[in-house]
Scaffold this motif. Structure first.
Motif, PDB file in Angstrom:
ATOM      1  N   ALA A  90      -4.900   5.014   2.496  1.00  0.00           N
ATOM      2  CA  ALA A  90      -4.340   4.288   1.354  1.00  0.00           C
ATOM      3  C   ALA A  90      -4.851   4.932   0.074  1.00  0.00           C
ATOM      4  O   ALA A  90      -6.046   4.878  -0.219  1.00  0.00           O
ATOM      5  N   VAL A  91      -3.951   5.531  -0.704  1.00  0.00           N
ATOM      6  CA  VAL A  91      -4.350   6.250  -1.916  1.00  0.00           C
ATOM      7  C   VAL A  91      -3.929   5.538  -3.190  1.00  0.00           C
ATOM      8  O   VAL A  91      -4.363   5.897  -4.283  1.00  0.00           O
ATOM      9  N   PRO A 110       1.073  -3.393   9.828  1.00  0.00           N
ATOM     10  CA  PRO A 110       1.423  -2.060   9.318  1.00  0.00           C
ATOM     11  C   PRO A 110       0.217  -1.259   8.838  1.00  0.00           C
ATOM     12  O   PRO A 110       0.095  -0.069   9.146  1.00  0.00           O
ATOM     13  N   ALA A 111      -0.681  -1.899   8.082  1.00  0.00           N
ATOM     14  CA  ALA A 111      -1.854  -1.178   7.579  1.00  0.00           C
ATOM     15  C   ALA A 111      -2.717  -0.683   8.734  1.00  0.00           C
ATOM     16  O   ALA A 111      -3.230   0.445   8.703  1.00  0.00           O
ATOM     17  N   ARG A 112      -2.891  -1.513   9.767  1.00  0.00           N
ATOM     18  CA  ARG A 112      -3.673  -1.087  10.935  1.00  0.00           C
ATOM     19  C   ARG A 112      -3.001   0.081  11.643  1.00  0.00           C
ATOM     20  O   ARG A 112      -3.669   1.037  12.068  1.00  0.00           O
ATOM     21  N   VAL A 142       3.840   6.907   3.538  1.00  0.00           N
ATOM     22  CA  VAL A 142       4.458   5.741   4.150  1.00  0.00           C
ATOM     23  C   VAL A 142       3.902   4.528   3.420  1.00  0.00           C
ATOM     24  O   VAL A 142       2.820   4.601   2.819  1.00  0.00           O
ATOM     25  N   TYR A 143       4.633   3.428   3.435  1.00  0.00           N
ATOM     26  CA  TYR A 143       4.203   2.225   2.720  1.00  0.00           C
ATOM     27  C   TYR A 143       3.894   1.117   3.711  1.00  0.00           C
ATOM     28  O   TYR A 143       4.496   1.029   4.784  1.00  0.00           O
ATOM     29  N   TRP A 149       0.820  -1.209   0.000  1.00  0.00           N
ATOM     30  CA  TRP A 149       0.000   0.000   0.000  1.00  0.00           C
ATOM     31  C   TRP A 149       0.857   1.264   0.000  1.00  0.00           C
ATOM     32  O   TRP A 149       1.937   1.312   0.586  1.00  0.00           O
ATOM     33  N   HIS A 150       0.309   2.285  -0.626  1.00  0.00           N
ATOM     34  CA  HIS A 150       0.905   3.621  -0.651  1.00  0.00           C
ATOM     35  C   HIS A 150      -0.025   4.523   0.163  1.00  0.00           C
ATOM     36  O   HIS A 150      -1.107   4.895  -0.302  1.00  0.00           O
ATOM     37  N   PHE A 151       0.364   4.832   1.386  1.00  0.00           N
ATOM     38  CA  PHE A 151      -0.455   5.646   2.285  1.00  0.00           C
ATOM     39  C   PHE A 151      -0.017   7.105   2.229  1.00  0.00           C
ATOM     40  O   PHE A 151       1.179   7.399   2.140  1.00  0.00           O
ATOM     41  N   ALA A 152      -0.969   8.021   2.315  1.00  0.00           N
ATOM     42  CA  ALA A 152      -0.664   9.452   2.327  1.00  0.00           C
ATOM     43  C   ALA A 152      -1.350  10.124   3.509  1.00  0.00           C
ATOM     44  O   ALA A 152      -2.395   9.666   3.994  1.00  0.00           O
TER      45      ALA A 152
END
Length: 272
Positions: free
Chosen positions: A249-250, A238-240, A227-228, A110-113
């Protein structure tokens, strides 16, 4: 090993791309800094062309720069039999990969912004700089990422690599850390890497480290941070963590395989 001058040139290209396309860009200046100085840096190389670059880590390449430069680099990657990582929204690169016979694999993250112009959670307590106690900082990283090749010498190299800043190297009570990188030209930041001592996971220390790093980035002028995190359902932590802080997540990074490797398993799978 990537030469300092090559790293500087690559970071300038990445920064320019961020100014017009951020946050939908495969690499941040922080990725390049960490990749060129962190564990395994001695095996990584770079290929620079007019207006672009390929950051090469074994058989995997990350491409940056103008659409024309990335199309040319796709041809180089195909000839080398290299896998290429891209964001799904990088349509010009995806089109060039597919035209060259590349196909997506199951591997991705995931590519989080984070929009730093909005409110942040309160600044946490217990925040110090990792640079204030290098030995403890190295031990924390090694515990978080065990088995790890992170050593005192590697940490020295990371701290000597622009745009490292000690105030963005955040540690919370010696139990979690977040290393943030600031690109002043694009007013953007990245957290890379983030880690928590396994003995203290699930207790909010990682979230506190991320929040502290985001505060520091905003104070330094960043308006966006990325952050990834893993997409693997077997590793949801990590996603949590990033969602709990307020990251969204974008996009998704996807590993594309060249024709010569589409039947061979990658790090996490094969082509669908």
């Amino acid at each position: 090993m990537i030469a300092p001058d090559d790293l500087t040139a690559m970071q300038a290209v990445a920064s320019d791309r961020w100014r017009t396309h951020g946050p939908y860009v495969s690499q941040h200046v922080g990725d390049l800094a960490w990749g060129a100085s962190g564990p395994g840096a001695e095996a990584r190389t770079a290929l620079l062309v007019d207006g672009g670059y390929a950051f090469r880590d074994g058989g995997d390449w990350w491409l940056g720069g103008s659409d024309d430069a990335q199309r040319a680099l796709v041809s180089y990657a195909r000839d080398a039999g290299a896998a290429v990582w891209t964001l799904e929204r990088e349509q010009a690169k995806v089109a060039a990969l597919r035209a060259a016979g590349y196909r997506p694999s199951y591997d991705g993250f995931w590519h989080f912004a984070y929009d730093l112009t909005r409110d942040l959670p309160p600044f946490p307590s217990g925040v110090t700089s990792g640079a204030a106690d290098p030995a403890r900082r190295v031990a924390l990283h090694r515990a978080a990422w065990a088995p790890s090749a992170f050593t005192a010498e590697v940490y020295d190299a990371v701290r000597a690599t622009p745009p490292y800043r000690a105030d963005l190297d955040v540690v919370v009570e010696g139990r979690a850390y977040a290393l943030a990188w600031l690109d002043e030209r694009s007013a953007s930041g990245e957290l890379e890497p983030v880690g928590t001592d396994p003995a203290h996971r699930g207790r909010g220390y990682g979230a506190r480290a991320c929040v502290a790093a985001l505060h520091r980035l905003r104070a330094a002028g960043a308006r966006t941070a990325v952050v990834y995190g893993a997409t693997d359902p077997a590793n949801p932590g990590p996603a949590r963590l990033y969602a709990s802080v307020g990251f969204v997540a974008v996009d998704r990074h996807v590993r594309y395989l060249p024709p010569t490797r589409q039947n061979a398993p990658g790090p996490g799978g094969t082509t669908p």
